[in-house]
Design an enzyme around this catalytic site. Structure first.
Site, PDB file in Angstrom:
ATOM      1  CB  THR A 185      -4.564  10.170  -1.016  1.00 23.88           C
ATOM      2  OG1 THR A 185      -3.342  10.847  -1.291  1.00 23.88           O
ATOM      3  CG2 THR A 185      -4.664   8.947  -1.873  1.00 23.88           C
ATOM      4  CD  GLU A 330      -3.013   5.844  -2.696  1.00 23.48           C
ATOM      5  OE1 GLU A 330      -4.008   5.438  -2.049  1.00 23.48           O
ATOM      6  OE2 GLU A 330      -2.186   6.645  -2.227  1.00 23.48           O
ATOM      7  CE  LYS A 441       8.633   2.291  14.103  1.00 19.29           C
ATOM      8  NZ  LYS A 441       8.059   3.486  13.508  1.00 19.29           N
ATOM      9  CD1 TRP A 446       7.869  -1.833  15.958  1.00 21.19           C
ATOM     10  CD2 TRP A 446       6.785  -2.687  14.189  1.00 21.19           C
ATOM     11  NE1 TRP A 446       8.575  -1.500  14.845  1.00 21.19           N
ATOM     12  CE2 TRP A 446       7.936  -2.011  13.736  1.00 21.19           C
ATOM     13  CE3 TRP A 446       5.937  -3.293  13.258  1.00 21.19           C
ATOM     14  CZ2 TRP A 446       8.274  -1.945  12.380  1.00 21.19           C
ATOM     15  CZ3 TRP A 446       6.271  -3.230  11.928  1.00 21.19           C
ATOM     16  CH2 TRP A 446       7.428  -2.552  11.496  1.00 21.19           C
TER      17      TRP A 446
END
Ligand code: ADP
Length: 544
Positions: A185, A330, A441, A446
């Site tokens: 990655t 993954e 934030k 959020w």
């Protein structure tokens, strides 16, 4: 009581053998790095893969050895996939767009013995070779006629080493849990991490993505994977195509709208897959030229959130089904796909578009849970957000030779932490709110950068958008919207703010808009938020 069924291993060698035997005359077409179009068949590809496998053995490649590639999507790369994994070695696809530091780390960490590379990447390898002491052989993926002058030690010519072998090799059988391929990655922080796939995981993932609830790959398809073979095995398409006998069309180095459109038409492509950046280029090309996508039945978009406007353009303007998916290196990579269920089909175009814009339903085999800060599972109500964890037979159980990264990536029950903040709705569709490090934030609430970007990309004059959080004395963080206009357009800040006004909640509206000529993209086509944060670190919001 144990059942009485054969325990036959799921192996990549068997995949290509099947394709050669039952779809032997199906074509594989490549726009080569040298320029011309090259076409041959599965039967020829498999024969050459056997010759290449023997050449690899002659170079000393054995079970478990890592063989690296630096290559575009082309027929030779396809042969390497099967030749290397087929003899029980590990095909390590390296992303040539990575920085020198990452290239050094990855090749050394993987302990690659042989590196096969396209002509384009000879200069990169020449620069790096001194720092890759473990690489014993460099093979340039071309013929004698095109072999360059190079400082690469003992550089071999691909076509010569293939021609030097006879095809008398039988694909060996071994444990299906043997490592087959390796992909790191890009990781925006820390060292890159290696996902080490197995033959079993690769075949199970192929079965899954071929199914009709997923991409529905079949022998009636001609597939053009735009997503690179150096990025999570082109989302598994080379294997899925061999499994289903689909025609393959490899675009080589040319991924612009005009080149893709030319191949779509000439090769009667029915399915293509890529990241949003690629589709932005294609859609702009279609808009500018008035051309159509006749023959293309579906496109798959993933790697980053597909803007709703993109899905609408494909489906409504060009009549192409647009399948939005989510996954990770993954996860081989496919986790979810956003196809509507039977009960949804009666819904309005707008409601359907909302479903297709979600990240989607998990494929069978992928278990998902969303947990809150307390570790407790969040309800599936489409609104309760938390960290997304996954588990399944094509999901990593650890990182390659990296105990520290492995320790951080799993919970006590062995679920893999995706680092994505998500919600799951009542029908089971997953929605990515943000990468946990990108979420803004603001005053304890959020703000999803993806939501704001998505809304902004619906603006007729905006090509691309990115949102980052900047420090704010009262709210901690507030969003800054950074946009790239479409060619020839000059949207004003006011028109953009007004446009967003009825699409997102008032308190989520960006505090400022900046117009830039382009955004920085990472090695896999994603907007590099880290770089944007660096670039705008001294920027003061007018509200701050
Ligand atoms: P990289 O090498 O860039 O890390 P990955 O493909 O492994 O590449 O990145 C996986 C991440 O990309 C996911 O965890 C998620 O944050 C993001 N991603 C992938 N697909 C989507 C999508 N459809 N919508 C939103 N985010 C996505």
């Amino acid at each position: 009581m144990r059942g009485l069924m054969m325990d036959r291993p799921l192996l990549i060698g068997a995949l290509i053998q099947y394709a050669a035997e039952y779809h032997g005359d199906t074509e594989i077409v490549t726009r080569t790095t040298e320029g011309p179009i090259y076409r041959y068949t599965y039967a020829e590809a498999e024969r050459r893969a056997r010759q290449l496998a023997k050449a690899m053995k002659r170079l000393g490649v054995g079970l478990g050895d890592r063989v690296a590639t630096l290559a575009w999507n082309n027929h030779r790369h396809f042969e390497i996939y099967f030749a290397v994994s087929g003899i029980g070695a590990v095909c390590h696809t390296v992303n040539p767009r990575l920085f020198a530091d990452q290239l050094r780390y990855i090749v050394n960490h993987a302990e690659d013995k042989v590196l096969l590379l396209d002509l384009t990447f000879v200069p990169i390898a020449e620069k790096m070779a001194g720092e890759w002491p473990g690489v014993r052989h460099y093979v340039i993926m071309t013929d004698r006629e095109h072999m360059p002058q190079t400082s690469l030690p003992g550089a071999l010519c691909y076509e010569e080493i293939v021609a030097g072998e006879t095809p008398d090799l039988v694909w060996p059988e071994f444990d299906e849990n043997t490592a087959s391929s390796l992909c790191y990655t890009s990781g925006t922080t820390g060292n890159p991490k290696g996902a080490l796939y197995t033959h079993r995981s690769t075949l199970l993932h192929s079965f899954a993505i071929c199914s009709a609830n997923a991409v529905g790959v079949s022998m009636r398809d001609a597939i053009l994977p735009v997503v690179p073979m150096f990025h999570v095995n082109a989302w598994g398409i080379p294997y899925a195509a061999a499994m289903s006998g689909a025609k393959l069309v490899f675009p080589g180095p040319k991924l612009d709208g005009a080149s893709l459109h030319e191949l779509f038409t000439a090769e009667k492509v029915t399915l293509s897959l890529g990241v949003p950046t690629v589709w932005l280029g294609l859609l702009q090309y279609l808009e500018q030229t008035g051309k159509r996508l006749d023959g293309v039945k579906r496109v798959t978009v993933g790697g980053s959130a597909a803007p709703r406007a993109m899905i609408a353009a494909f489906e409504e303007k060009y009549g192409v089904q647009c399948i939005h998916g989510w996954g990770m290196t993954e996860m081989s990579p496919v986790g979810t796909l956003a196809l509507p269920k039977l009960k949804h089909l009666e819904r309005s175009t707008d409601e359907l578009l909302a479903i297709k814009s979600k990240q989607g339903l998990p494929l069978f085999g992928v278990d998902m849970k969303v947990v809150g800060a307390d570790g407790a599972a969040r309800p599936h109500d489409g609104a309760s957000t938390g960290e997304l964890l996954v588990r399944g037979p094509w999901i990593v159980s650890g990182y390659f030779n990296d105990d520290q990264a492995t320790a951080a990536a799993f919970d006590e029950e062995g679920w893999f932490r995706t680092g994505d903040v998500s919600a799951i709705d009542g029908d089971g569709y997953m929605i990515i709110v943000d990468r946990s490090k990108d979420v803004i934030k603001s005053g304890g609430e959020w703000i999803s950068s993806i939501d704001v970007e998505n809304a902004a990309m619906g603006h007729p004059d905006i090509a691309e958008a990115a949102v980052i959080g900047l420090p704010h004395p009262k709210w901690d963080e507030r969003p800054l919207l950074i946009v790239v206009p479409k060619p020839g357009c000059q949207p004003s800040k006011d028109s953009i703010t007004a446009f967003l006004g009825d699409k997102i909640a008032r308190w989520q509206l960006p505090d400022d808009v900046v117009i830039v000529p382009e955004l920085p993209h990472g090695a896999t086509g994603k907007v590099l938020k880290t770089q944007l944060r660096e670039q705008f670190k001294d920027y003061r919001l007018p509200t701050a």
